[in-house]
Write a protein that holds these residues in place. Structure first.
Motif, mmCIF file in Angstrom:
data_model
loop_
_atom_site.group_PDB
_atom_site.id
_atom_site.type_symbol
_atom_site.label_atom_id
_atom_site.label_comp_id
_atom_site.label_asym_id
_atom_site.label_seq_id
_atom_site.Cartn_x
_atom_site.Cartn_y
_atom_site.Cartn_z
ATOM 1 N N ALA A 1 60.328 55.689 13.648
ATOM 2 C CA ALA A 1 59.425 54.756 12.969
ATOM 3 C C ALA A 1 59.585 54.853 11.459
ATOM 4 O O ALA A 1 59.615 53.836 10.759
ATOM 5 C CB ALA A 1 57.984 55.033 13.377
ATOM 6 N N ARG A 2 59.696 56.054 10.931
ATOM 7 C CA ARG A 2 59.877 56.225 9.484
ATOM 8 C C ARG A 2 61.226 55.648 9.042
ATOM 9 O O ARG A 2 61.342 55.073 7.975
ATOM 10 C CB ARG A 2 59.788 57.702 9.091
ATOM 11 N N TRP A 3 62.250 55.811 9.853
ATOM 12 C CA TRP A 3 63.567 55.262 9.532
ATOM 13 C C TRP A 3 63.496 53.736 9.459
ATOM 14 O O TRP A 3 64.073 53.117 8.583
ATOM 15 C CB TRP A 3 64.581 55.706 10.577
ATOM 16 N N ARG A 4 62.753 53.123 10.373
ATOM 17 C CA ARG A 4 62.580 51.667 10.336
ATOM 18 C C ARG A 4 61.881 51.253 9.047
ATOM 19 O O ARG A 4 62.221 50.240 8.459
ATOM 20 C CB ARG A 4 61.781 51.194 11.549
ATOM 21 N N CYS A 5 60.900 52.009 8.610
ATOM 22 C CA CYS A 5 60.191 51.692 7.359
ATOM 23 C C CYS A 5 61.133 51.769 6.169
ATOM 24 O O CYS A 5 61.069 50.931 5.267
ATOM 25 C CB CYS A 5 59.021 52.646 7.149
ATOM 26 N N LEU A 6 61.977 52.758 6.148
ATOM 27 C CA LEU A 6 62.932 52.883 5.051
ATOM 28 C C LEU A 6 63.889 51.701 5.009
ATOM 29 O O LEU A 6 64.351 51.310 3.938
ATOM 30 C CB LEU A 6 63.715 54.187 5.171
ATOM 31 N N ARG A 7 64.177 51.112 6.157
ATOM 32 C CA ARG A 7 65.044 49.936 6.220
ATOM 33 C C ARG A 7 64.271 48.649 6.003
ATOM 34 O O ARG A 7 64.849 47.570 5.998
ATOM 35 C CB ARG A 7 65.750 49.886 7.571
ATOM 36 N N GLY A 8 62.931 48.736 5.837
ATOM 37 C CA GLY A 8 62.130 47.560 5.542
ATOM 38 C C GLY A 8 61.574 46.844 6.758
ATOM 39 O O GLY A 8 61.096 45.722 6.653
ATOM 40 N N LYS A 9 61.617 47.472 7.918
ATOM 41 C CA LYS A 9 61.108 46.851 9.144
ATOM 42 C C LYS A 9 59.848 47.576 9.578
ATOM 43 O O LYS A 9 59.885 48.479 10.407
ATOM 44 C CB LYS A 9 62.172 46.909 10.238
ATOM 45 N N HIS A 10 58.737 47.174 8.998
ATOM 46 C CA HIS A 10 57.465 47.828 9.266
ATOM 47 C C HIS A 10 56.840 47.315 10.549
ATOM 48 O O HIS A 10 57.115 46.208 10.991
ATOM 49 C CB HIS A 10 56.508 47.580 8.094
ATOM 50 N N GLU A 11 55.988 48.136 11.144
ATOM 51 C CA GLU A 11 55.264 47.799 12.370
ATOM 52 C C GLU A 11 53.770 47.989 12.087
ATOM 53 O O GLU A 11 53.351 49.062 11.680
ATOM 54 C CB GLU A 11 55.712 48.728 13.497
ATOM 55 N N PRO A 12 52.941 46.963 12.308
ATOM 56 C CA PRO A 12 51.534 47.070 11.936
ATOM 57 C C PRO A 12 50.682 47.824 12.953
ATOM 58 O O PRO A 12 51.045 47.932 14.125
ATOM 59 C CB PRO A 12 51.089 45.616 11.875
ATOM 60 N N VAL A 13 49.543 48.327 12.471
ATOM 61 C CA VAL A 13 48.495 48.821 13.359
ATOM 62 C C VAL A 13 47.792 47.566 13.850
ATOM 63 O O VAL A 13 47.168 46.853 13.069
ATOM 64 C CB VAL A 13 47.513 49.743 12.591
ATOM 65 N N ARG A 14 47.917 47.241 15.114
ATOM 66 C CA ARG A 14 47.511 45.941 15.644
ATOM 67 C C ARG A 14 46.023 45.632 15.479
ATOM 68 O O ARG A 14 45.649 44.503 15.258
ATOM 69 C CB ARG A 14 47.891 45.824 17.125
ATOM 70 N N ASN A 15 45.174 46.634 15.561
ATOM 71 C CA ASN A 15 43.740 46.344 15.455
ATOM 72 C C ASN A 15 43.265 46.243 14.004
ATOM 73 O O ASN A 15 42.092 45.995 13.769
ATOM 74 C CB ASN A 15 42.914 47.380 16.220
ATOM 75 N N LYS A 16 44.168 46.427 13.028
ATOM 76 C CA LYS A 16 43.799 46.301 11.620
ATOM 77 C C LYS A 16 44.452 45.098 10.941
ATOM 78 O O LYS A 16 44.405 44.985 9.729
ATOM 79 C CB LYS A 16 44.161 47.570 10.863
ATOM 80 N N VAL A 17 45.063 44.207 11.699
ATOM 81 C CA VAL A 17 45.692 43.013 11.138
ATOM 82 C C VAL A 17 44.627 41.952 10.919
ATOM 83 O O VAL A 17 43.820 41.669 11.801
ATOM 84 C CB VAL A 17 46.797 42.479 12.070
ATOM 85 N N ARG A 18 44.617 41.397 9.724
ATOM 86 C CA ARG A 18 43.665 40.344 9.368
ATOM 87 C C ARG A 18 44.424 39.135 8.845
ATOM 88 O O ARG A 18 45.529 39.249 8.348
ATOM 89 C CB ARG A 18 42.690 40.827 8.287
ATOM 90 N N ARG A 19 43.795 37.985 8.920
ATOM 91 C CA ARG A 19 44.407 36.755 8.434
ATOM 92 C C ARG A 19 43.805 36.396 7.079
ATOM 93 O O ARG A 19 42.598 36.398 6.902
ATOM 94 C CB ARG A 19 44.164 35.626 9.422
ATOM 95 N N ASN A 20 44.671 36.091 6.125
ATOM 96 C CA ASN A 20 44.257 35.714 4.781
ATOM 97 C C ASN A 20 44.912 34.369 4.474
ATOM 98 O O ASN A 20 45.974 34.316 3.871
ATOM 99 C CB ASN A 20 44.673 36.787 3.783
ATOM 100 N N GLY A 21 44.282 33.285 4.905
ATOM 101 C CA GLY A 21 44.889 31.963 4.752
ATOM 102 C C GLY A 21 46.040 31.810 5.718
ATOM 103 O O GLY A 21 45.868 31.900 6.924
#
Length: 54
Positions: free
Chosen positions: A7-27
């Protein structure tokens, strides 16, 4: 252990994965927190999650 490293390696490559219950919509943009590194991430409709430049 391997999952955390992967997971950390994916972040370093710019491919993040969200915490699904903390995703909000802003427009038209979705805002969340990365599951592995904890950075704020954003997503437009049809694109990948990216680190928030703010």
């Amino acid at each position: 252990m391997f999952d955390q490293w992967h997971a950390r390696w994916r972040c370093l490559r710019g491919k993040h994965e969200p915490v699904r219950n903390k995703v909000r919509r802003n427009g038209l943009i979705y805002v969340g927190t990365c599951r592995a590194c904890g950075v704020a991430i954003t997503k437009r409709n049809g694109t990948a999650w990216k680190a928030d430049p703010r």
